[in-house]
Design a protein around this motif. Structure first.
Motif, PDB file in Angstrom:
ATOM      1  N   ILE A 234      25.311 -57.677 -72.101  1.00 27.03           N
ATOM      2  CA  ILE A 234      24.156 -56.812 -72.387  1.00 27.03           C
ATOM      3  C   ILE A 234      23.194 -56.796 -71.203  1.00 27.03           C
TER       4      ILE A 234
ATOM      5  N   SER B 285      22.641 -53.580 -68.924  1.00 24.62           N
ATOM      6  CA  SER B 285      21.278 -53.040 -68.971  1.00 24.62           C
ATOM      7  C   SER B 285      20.755 -52.677 -67.595  1.00 24.62           C
TER       8      SER B 285
ATOM      9  N   ILE C 284      19.110 -49.221 -67.807  1.00 27.85           N
ATOM     10  CA  ILE C 284      17.662 -49.111 -67.633  1.00 27.85           C
ATOM     11  C   ILE C 284      17.343 -48.199 -66.460  1.00 27.85           C
TER      12      ILE C 284
ATOM     13  N   LEU D 262      17.461 -59.472 -64.975  1.00 28.16           N
ATOM     14  CA  LEU D 262      17.125 -58.287 -65.766  1.00 28.16           C
ATOM     15  C   LEU D 262      15.617 -58.116 -65.892  1.00 28.16           C
TER      16      LEU D 262
ATOM     17  N   ASN E 142      26.114 -44.154 -73.323  1.00 24.56           N
ATOM     18  CA  ASN E 142      25.181 -45.256 -73.122  1.00 24.56           C
ATOM     19  C   ASN E 142      25.083 -46.112 -74.380  1.00 24.56           C
TER      20      ASN E 142
ATOM     21  N   TRP F 125      26.275 -49.983 -74.919  1.00 19.44           N
ATOM     22  CA  TRP F 125      25.496 -51.098 -75.446  1.00 19.44           C
ATOM     23  C   TRP F 125      26.286 -51.827 -76.538  1.00 19.44           C
TER      24      TRP F 125
END
Length: 483
Positions: A49, A53, A57, A194, A300, A304
């Motif tokens: 994750i 991300s 993001i 992250l 997307n 996830w």
């Protein structure tokens, strides 16, 4: 009551007691194996994750700037970076088989040599892939993308070349650590990076207005920070003896290693590339900008959710390879049963969440009402895909742990490119169903692939797989042991 009457009753009672004991034993074994899996899968899910991300993001911030920036980042992430990601992850997954089985057999020093061999192969492969980034604009135009999207994505792809070489370094490191069950290290490094990535993405993309240039700087920097953090851990701790320093053995037996890496790459690339093909074909639909953005948003969301399955993929690959390497086929089979039940349960829950929130989550990725409306239309098919993708990657992880990569490669060719892709084109273009039709074809391919993998896993002789693992460890470790 005479003895003749009492004896059958006593036998029945003993039989019930034996059944209860067996049931309690099965439940206890299931629980213990579940704990072992979650100790690997939990951190692996969080790692997946966190690392997913990074790109997601960046894509989200780009979508807040403009539709063309969103399309550029989406195409680069899904097509250009997706292509190289599939190649690097696939070739790196050869280490899941070799490192996992070597660790199970107690041959720790082999792991460090395997990782270095994988670096040599993957960095060489990255150099070969560089022209795909350099000529991405004409390539995208050739396959049907609009000039506007192709030019924006091509410019962004050039700036993302450092990420390509980061992939080549990162995946061997992760497989090296995962085989030793040192997954928390990767999780902590990825989590810290992250947090930094979110802040600097906001700062450079939105606050300073650097747009795609800022996105490239932050995304490249984040991936290399992940690598540096992991390498510092390995070099400082020596990974309990698995790392003994750089060695010329990294260049020995390379051809055999290349063949296994290629088989792994083909297996995984055929899956990643199908998603790439899907988004490229979507670009040929009417009103392509809206269609591409809608599919990108759905991919997307699927991405996830896939992080959970990827975590279990890593966990079951480690468990199967470790137990087969240790000569414990029964434990390997039990691990497969436990992870299958667990992942299916989670998949059903995720499907329900996608359906319940389908009118809301599109706005997390776009400010365009047109894109959000088109995305909501695909939500039902996306929900079914999410459920299927809870099990399919797990079964692929079983294949990697056991060393069946070449078999799954043939299955993927048939399911995705002989069934799924033609069906999607037929539904999307010939029957005029558009994005719904294209996604429906992909769903059919995933369905067929999952069913075939279920059958193969069900009829596997785990005793034979344990014997094959013993042979593989001896064959690949001979040169290293001689040193």
């Amino acid at each position: 009551m005479n003895s003749a009457t009492a004896e059958p009753l006593l036998n029945n009672e003993n039989h019930r007691v034996e059944e209860n004991v067996k049931a309690v034993s099965v439940v206890r074994e299931f629980g213990e194996e579940s704990k072992r899996l979650w100790r690997i899968a939990g951190p692996a899910i969080m790692t997946a994750i966190f690392q997913y991300s990074l790109g997601a993001i960046t894509q989200t911030f780009a979508g807040l700037v403009s539709e063309i920036d969103l399309a550029a980042v989406s195409i680069e992430n899904s097509v250009i970076a997706g292509f190289s990601y599939g190649v690097m992850l696939g070739m790196g997954s050869a280490l899941e088989t070799l490192c996992g089985q070597a660790f199970g057999a107690g041959q720790l020093r082999m792991l460090g040599v395997y990782m270095q061999r994988s670096w040599v192969i993957l960095l060489t492969t990255a150099c070969i892939i560089v022209p795909v980034y350099v000529f991405s604009t004409p390539i995208l135009e050739l396959v049907g993308e609009t000039t506007e999207i192709s030019e924006a994505a091509g410019k962004f792809a050039l700036w993302m070349l450092p990420q390509l070489f980061a992939y080549a370094m990162n995946f061997p490191i992760q497989k090296f650590l995962q085989a030793q069950r040192k997954v928390l290290v990767i999780t902590w490094v990825s989590g810290i990076v992250l947090v930094l990535h979110v802040f600097f993405s906001w700062l450079l993309i939105l606050k300073l207005g650097w747009g795609l240039t800022g996105a490239a700087i932050v995304l490249n920097g984040s991936w290399w920070l992940v690598i540096i953090g992991q390498l510092l851990y390995i070099f400082i701790t020596k990974s309990d003896g698995a790392w003994t320093g750089f060695t010329w053995l990294a260049f020995a037996d390379l051809w055999g290693f290349v063949k296994l890496s290629l088989a792994s790459a083909v297996m995984l690339c055929l899956e990643f590339w199908y998603l790439m093909v899907l988004i490229l074909i979507t670009g040929r639909l009417p009103n392509s900008l809206i269609a591409v953005d809608a599919v990108s948003v759905c991919l997307n969301i699927q991405g996830w959710d896939a992080m959970i399955a990827i975590g279990f993929n890593a966990a079951i690959s480690v468990r199967v390879s470790n137990e087969l390497g240790a000569g414990k086929p029964r434990e390997a089979k039990l691990a497969v049963m436990v992870v299958s039940v667990t992942s299916i349960t989670i998949g059903i829950v995720c499907m329900a969440v996608v359906l319940a929130t389908k009118d809301y989550w599109p706005y997390l990725f776009t400010s365009s009402d047109a894109v959000a409306e088109e995305t909501t239309k695909i939500a039902v098919l996306l929900a079914v895909t999410v459920a299927l993708n809870s099990l399919q990657p797990v079964l692929s992880g079983v294949a990697v742990g056991a060393g069946w990569q070449h078999i799954v490669a043939y299955i993927n060719i048939g399911c995705y490119y002989i069934v799924g892709l033609p069906a999607g084109i037929l539904l999307g273009f010939t029957l005029g169903l558009g994005v719904m039709g294209l996604w429906g074809g992909m769903l059919g391919g995933i369905c067929l692939q999952t069913l075939i993998l279920i059958v193969i896993t069900s009829i596997t002789n785990w005793n034979k797989e344990a014997a094959a693992a013993e042979t593989r460890v001896k064959e690949w470790g001979g040169a290293i042991a001689d040193q």
